[in-house]
Design a protein around this motif. Structure first.
Motif: not given
Length: 589
Positions: A189-195
């Motif tokens: 999935r798309k990575a998030t800034a939190l990841d």
């Protein structure tokens, strides 16, 4: 000493101790001493834990913690003190435990531990490579460690399709399925800034962040555009070091074949893309398939220009071309085929074909986006140019880096380079240890990367001068060098005590080295090997004006006896990349 390693030749001409040799041994001793002090301040000597606040993320995560021992194994393999390896083992084993126990609260992927199966759960190989660089070179020092082989087999299985619980690799399409990958498998999935950023932390008045963020909101903003991770990326070529290291220690063809097949896939994609390596491959194996058909797409891709949150300025971060050439060199190491070097040389040439004239000046592009080439600079596009020259030994490749001090020295154009370079290293060690002494941080105000710039194991210059080799640095690749040394009396890797070596010339078929025994009382024996892994066949050795001596047997090494206070210059004829590489020491082959 086994009979097959009785001296092939003796160097018995006494000579005044050369200044370069005294400086070299001083650097080796000073760095070992500095590493002891560094370890004593920043590591728990019993558990091996880094005395820091352990966190997940691309800013200050597990890879930065492991980087605090970057180059320690290389320093030992050059001839550094035995306790360097003891400290490294303590630190790395502690690192694995510390980050297996460390857990995130809000970041989903690391809630059950930042490491699983002694490997990061999921991040990109820009960071995996930095964290595991020193350990993947540990086989240069101690290839008999049973835990080392177990780990290499386990980790390689995560990237060759045989570990079904970590399905990073798709053997049908010959892709690593995401730029985010690891022991928990690929992030699809798309990575998030939190990841990327990790759990929220208090910053102001407590921590100093390496990228200059002033609060956690800016940490998130730093990674806001780092979302497009699905599909294969050239950064994943660094993962081939796992299979290569497994092959170096086991000799099993399945590891060799897996590395070559994946590297070949990237050679083919580069050819299909007009000679320029694409920065995204879709899950269906198509170029740009996970980036709307754009070969330049994806996180860290050719078009990856982001905004710096503190300033609003644009920043170009195309890691897609900063390290993949080392992956192609893994193919060279395993097959001896220069076609892998040709591929990367072709990338440089193809990019530079898009130069433009402006104001009477030639400008060369470094980025490509939806509107074509951009980020034009007055210097030709040249990532990996020095490595290309080293691997090919072609004169036209040398011209790309002809202004480099080391290259000029090898060409006889800068004779003072060795001493000046070694003096510079001593200055750097002195300055770093001053920083260690002045560091008044406490464990709860210290992040894992705060000390990276103080690590005193500085091996770039030593690798060039002692081995005639390419520095490894932070990226995850093998050691490429023309010569390597072993102490047959101590049965360990590295130069024997009081022995110094200086590679002062190289060409496609020959390398020359000065060997000196600084000890005026004791003779020394040194085994000289062709390449870091015995990959270069040694055919003949010439000492001074004496007739050449043929090297019998399998031709990977020979032994020199150095009389007290004696030394000399050897010219060594080689066939480069003509033997299968191995971690095995010369007396085991």
């Amino acid at each position: 000493m086994p009979s097959r390693h009785l001296p092939l030749l003796s160097l018995d001409d006494p000579l005044p101790p050369p200044r370069w040799a005294l400086l070299q041994r001083h650097v080796l001793d000073a760095e070992a001493s500095a590493c002891r002090d560094f370890f004593g301040k920043y590591f728990d000597p019993h558990s091996g834990y880094l005395l820091t606040v352990p966190r997940w993320g691309g800013d200050d995560g597990p890879d930065d913690a492991a980087e605090n021992q970057l180059n320690w194994t290389t320093l030992h393999a050059l001839g550094g003190a035995d306790d360097l390896l003891d400290m490294f083992r303590t630190g790395f084993e502690g690192h694995l435990r510390q980050y297996t126990e460390a857990r995130t609260v809000e970041v989903p992927m690391a809630r059950d531990g930042m490491y699983y199966k002694e490997f990061p759960v999921s991040l990109d190989w820009f960071h995996h490579g930095e964290g595991f660089s020193a350990y993947l070179l540990y086989g240069l020092c101690d290839p008999w460690d049973a835990a080392y082989e177990r780990r290499l087999r386990r980790w390689a299985a995560m990237y060759d399709g045989t570990d079904e619980t970590a399905p990073n690799y798709d053997p049908d399409h010959r892709i690593v399925r995401s730029m985010f990958n690891g022991s928990r498998g690929p992030l699809l999935r798309k990575a998030t800034a939190l990841d990327w950023a990790g759990d929220p932390i208090e910053i102001e008045g407590r921590f100093r962040l390496g990228h200059g963020e002033r609060n956690f909101a800016e940490m998130l903003a730093h990674f806001e555009e780092y979302t497009d991770v699905v599909g294969d990326s050239p950064l994943n070529l660094e993962a081939t070091h796992l299979g290569l290291a497994a092959y170096l220690i086991t000799g099993e063809d399945r590891y060799r074949g897996g590395v070559v097949d994946y590297v070949d896939a990237w050679v083919e994609r580069t050819g299909e893309n007009g000679g320029i390596i694409p920065s995204n491959i879709g899950l269906d194996g198509t170029i740009g398939g996970a980036a709307g058909g754009r070969w330049w797409g994806g996180c860290y891709g050719w078009g990856f220009t982001v905004t710096v949150p503190q300033t609003g300025a644009a920043a170009h971060r195309p890691a897609c071309y900063s390290r993949p050439h080392f992956g192609f060199a893994h193919g060279l190491l395993l097959t001896g085929q220069q076609g892998y070097v040709d591929t990367w040389r072709g990338v440089l040439d193809k990019v530079n074909e898009n130069a433009k004239q402006e104001g009477g000046q030639t400008l060369y592009p470094y980025m490509h986006g939806d509107d074509g080439w951009y980020d034009f600079r007055p210097q030709p596009f040249s990532p990996g140019a020095q490595e290309i020259w080293f691997w090919s030994q072609r004169e036209d490749d040398r011209q790309r880096v002809a202004g480099d001090g080391w290259v000029r020295y090898l060409a006889g154009e800068e004779p003072g380079y060795p001493e000046a370079a070694l003096e510079s290293v001593l200055d750097q060690v002195r300055n770093r240890m001053r920083g260690v002494a002045e560091d008044e941080s406490s464990i709860d105000t210290r992040l894992s990367d705060d000390m990276n710039h103080l690590n005193p194991a500085l091996t770039d210059t030593l690798v060039k001068l002692l081995l005639g080799g390419l520095p490894v640095g932070r990226s995850c690749h093998t050691l490429h060098c023309r010569l390597r040394y072993f102490d047959p009396d101590a049965r360990r890797a590295g130069l024997p005590p009081q022995v110094a070596a200086l590679v002062d010339g190289m060409s496609d078929g020959e390398v020359s080295v000065q060997l000196v025994n600084l000890d005026p009382v004791r003779e020394r024996h040194v085994v000289v090997q062709g390449g870091a892994y015995g990959e270069h066949r040694i055919e003949r050795v010439t000492a001074g004006d004496s007739p050449p001596i043929d090297v019998a047997g399998e031709g990977s090494s020979f032994t020199v006896r150095l009389e007290p206070g004696a030394g000399g210059r050897l010219r060594i004829a080689q066939r480069r990349y003509s033997r299968q590489p191995t971690f095995a020491f010369p007396w085991e082959r």
